[in-house]
Design a protein around this motif. Structure first.
Motif, PDB file in Angstrom:
ATOM      1  N   GLU A  40       6.996   0.493 -14.025  1.00 19.16           N
ATOM      2  CA  GLU A  40       5.880   0.106 -13.164  1.00 19.16           C
ATOM      3  C   GLU A  40       6.045  -1.309 -12.606  1.00 19.16           C
ATOM      4  O   GLU A  40       5.872  -1.532 -11.406  1.00 19.16           O
ATOM      5  CB  GLU A  40       4.552   0.210 -13.916  1.00 19.16           C
ATOM      6  N   GLU A  44       6.469  -2.203  -8.676  1.00 19.99           N
ATOM      7  CA  GLU A  44       5.416  -2.990  -8.031  1.00 19.99           C
ATOM      8  C   GLU A  44       5.996  -4.232  -7.369  1.00 19.99           C
ATOM      9  O   GLU A  44       5.581  -4.615  -6.273  1.00 19.99           O
ATOM     10  CB  GLU A  44       4.331  -3.380  -9.047  1.00 19.99           C
ATOM     11  N   THR A  48       5.772  -4.942  -3.391  1.00 20.34           N
ATOM     12  CA  THR A  48       5.183  -6.186  -2.901  1.00 20.34           C
ATOM     13  C   THR A  48       6.173  -6.929  -2.022  1.00 20.34           C
ATOM     14  O   THR A  48       5.813  -7.440  -0.951  1.00 20.34           O
ATOM     15  CB  THR A  48       4.736  -7.071  -4.081  1.00 20.34           C
TER      16      THR A  48
END
Length: 59
Positions: A40, A44, A48
């Motif tokens: 995760e 992420e 981003t």
């Protein structure tokens, strides 16, 4: 060459000619994280980074 480059090269070789939307990519990333929750944080960070690429040009 890093070990991870092999996966990137495979992606380029298999799907390099395809065009996808960011909505499709976001869905695939979410699906991957759902199946592999231990990834995760890196996913992420990648998402981003991709989302903010243009921000560097504005500074």
């Amino acid at each position: 060459m890093y070990f991870t480059d092999r996966g990137i090269e495979e992606l380029q070789n298999r799907r390099g000619e395809e065009e996808v939307s960011f909505d499709w990519l976001a869905d695939r990333l979410q699906e991957f994280v759902d199946l592999n929750p231990e990834f995760e944080v890196p996913v992420e960070r990648l998402a981003t980074w991709l989302a903010r690429l243009d921000d560097e040009d504005d500074e």
